[in-house]
Design an enzyme around this catalytic site. Structure first.
Site, PDB file in Angstrom:
ATOM      1  N   ARG A  73      32.702  63.286  39.358  1.00  0.00           N
ATOM      2  CA  ARG A  73      31.693  63.103  40.404  1.00  0.00           C
ATOM      3  C   ARG A  73      32.187  63.710  41.710  1.00  0.00           C
ATOM      4  NH1 ARG A  73      29.372  57.106  41.820  1.00  0.00           N
ATOM      5  NH2 ARG A  73      31.479  56.735  42.653  1.00  0.00           N
ATOM      6  N   GLY A 145      31.096  70.420  44.706  1.00  0.00           N
ATOM      7  CA  GLY A 145      31.519  70.698  43.328  1.00  0.00           C
ATOM      8  C   GLY A 145      30.347  70.918  42.395  1.00  0.00           C
ATOM      9  N   TYR A 438      18.437  70.063  39.101  1.00  0.00           N
ATOM     10  CA  TYR A 438      17.367  69.060  39.053  1.00  0.00           C
ATOM     11  C   TYR A 438      17.314  68.530  37.625  1.00  0.00           C
ATOM     12  CZ  TYR A 438      15.828  70.935  43.589  1.00  0.00           C
ATOM     13  OH  TYR A 438      15.768  71.329  44.904  1.00  0.00           O
TER      14      TYR A 438
END
Length: 503
Positions: A73, A145, A438
């Site tokens: 993450r 990232g 998305y």
């Protein structure tokens, strides 16, 4: 992990298990969609927040040895929460502390670690120069990232293309725990991580970016038109014009439902928001020639620096730049989003069908955003990087619906799925294109464990078109056992479903 690490105390300071009092606050800090913050959402066995790159390698060794998956993450903006959730036992490598940014004004480059946010990048560039920028996203809390590894775009898309088009070097840790740069990873892997999603290939550590020139003054405006103010005709006309405008001009359109001037009634509003890379004196004649129906006047326009426009476009007060350093999202809610690409203008009748759906109850806080293509996007080959949606696309549509109560999630998700279904005949086909940043699990997911090429192609060709095949070949080279995987990760080639190892 402490056995693999030279410094036991340094490891213990960055490891959070569910018994640790900070575990939930660390987990929730970068959750940007409340759909994935519920009590039923699977939680990681461990969260690791490395302060140095060297602290990541022991995590990979340890997780592999114990058959545990890794989620990486950077900013937590994955639309389906894949950077911090999993249906199998997993750990999170949270890059929140890897946020160094080094800007070199003379060379017009910057190194940015993967955990830095886009707002921090823009702020650090502006600290050194007001005439350099970067064509990344609008939202300042998005992590570098993931954003850049999926392509990444913002208001400079028509002038400079995507964020990933401007990556000139990178650092990534592969499945063996080796830190690679562009030279040592080779051009195939370097190609794959610039738009193909780095999470399929390793742990992205940092990007070296080529910065772009911006003028000292840019011009912005936002003009809203309701149905009663001819919105349907203006949006219809916009579709024929926006992709052909001067590269310095990008005019986006937000569609939403608002209160009508008639008491107690609702209407649809189209809000035309623009960034122009130049002064108002050059902008006004351009707009009067191209979309006179909008009625743009000098008083609608504001000149400012490019960095101030980053505040304006995101809806922040144009003043202190410090707000760009804020790493937390102000208003985190439940949402579901989707994307489409439009290659032929939608008829007025088609637009009216959209408006009809926006009058439904669930659309109270729904929005569509039309992002014009053309300009630089028409000039870059669709195989230059894995992101393939280039020439031939007039504009991109981003659909989003927000809500607050977990119990009603299904209603809102069904609403956006119905809208998406309605749009099928008006958008790209074979495949109906999508965009990995998305992310949408509705378009297809891998089987658990080892998935087939055919199964992964269902979603893979939507995101990457013909580039999917090359991504699979790169994956086979760098992660043949498919360690780095999730519901929409690139699969390697398995000899059982190929002839002589070839697709």
């Amino acid at each position: 992990m402490s056995l693999q690490s030279n410094n036991h105390s340094s490891i213990s300071n960055i490891v959070y298990t569910p018994k640790n009092s900070s575990y939930l606050s660390i987990l929730n800090f970068s959750i940007q969609n409340l759909r994935f913050e519920s009590v039923t959402t699977p939680k990681p066995l461990v969260i690791i927040t490395p302060i140095h790159e060297s602290q990541i390698q022991p995590v990979i060794y340890c997780a592999k040895e114990n058959g545990i998956q890794i989620r990486v993450r950077s900013g937590g903006h994955d639309y389906e929460g894949l950077s911090y959730t999993s249906q199998v036992p997993f750990v999170i490598i949270d890059l929140v502390n890897l946020r160094e940014i080094n800007v070199d004004v003379e060379k017009k480059t910057a190194w940015i670690q993967a955990g830095a946010r886009l707002g921090e990048l823009y702020y650090r560039i502006a600290e050194k120069s007001r005439t350099l920028g970067f064509p990344g996203g609008v939202c300042p809390t998005v992590g570098a990232g993931g954003h850049i590894s999926g392509g990444g775009y913002g208001t400079l898309i028509r002038k400079y293309g995507l964020a990933a088009d401007h990556v000139i070097d990178a650092r990534i840790i592969d499945v063996n725990g080796t830190i690679l740069d562009r030279k040592s990873m080779g051009e195939d892997l370097f190609w794959a991580i610039r738009g193909g999603g780095a999470a399929s290939f390793g742990v992205i550590l940092a990007w070296k970016l080529e910065l772009v020139d911006v003028p000292e003054k840019v011009t912005v405006f936002t003009i809203a038109k309701t149905l009663e103010q001819n919105a349907t005709n203006i949006v219809h006309r916009w579709q024929y014009i926006a992709h052909k405008l001067d590269k310095d001009l990008a005019v986006r359109v937000f569609i939403s439902r608002v209160n009508s001037s008639q008491v107690g009634k609702k209407t649809i509003q189209a809000s035309f928001q623009s960034l122009f890379l130049g002064g108002v004196d050059r902008l006004l004649p351009l707009m009067q020639q191209s979309i006179p129906e909008l009625g743009l006047q000098r008083e609608d326009c504001t000149e400012m620096s490019w960095i101030e426009s980053a505040l304006y476009i995101y809806g922040l007060p144009v003043g202190s730049l410090e707000v760009l350093l804020n790493r937390t999202q102000a208003n985190v809610r439940h949402f579901k989003a989707k994307v489409d690409y439009v290659q032929k203008p939608i008829s007025k009748n088609g637009l009216e069908g959209i408006w009809k759906r926006f009058f439904e109850e669930e659309a109270a806080e729904a929005e569509m955003l039309f992002v014009p293509y053309g300009g630089r996007m028409d000039e870059v080959s669709e195989s230059a990087i894995p992101f393939p949606h280039r020439a031939g696309n007039l504009y991109q549509i981003h659909y989003m619906v927000n809500w607050d109560d977990e119990e009603v999630s299904e209603r809102y998700i069904n609403w956006i799925r119905r809208l998406y279904s309605y749009m099928a005949s008006y958008v790209s086909k074979f495949p109906r294109a999508a965009y990995i940043n998305y992310r949408d699990l509705d378009i297809g997911v891998n089987n658990k464990g080892n998935t087939s090429y055919a199964k992964a192609s269902i979603w893979g060709r939507k995101y990457f078109k013909n580039n999917f095949k090359r991504l699979v070949q790169v994956k086979t080279m760098v992660d043949p056992t498919n360690y780095f995987r999730n519901e929409q990760s690139i699969p390697p080639i398995y000899s059982s479903w190929t002839k002589n190892g070839k697709l």
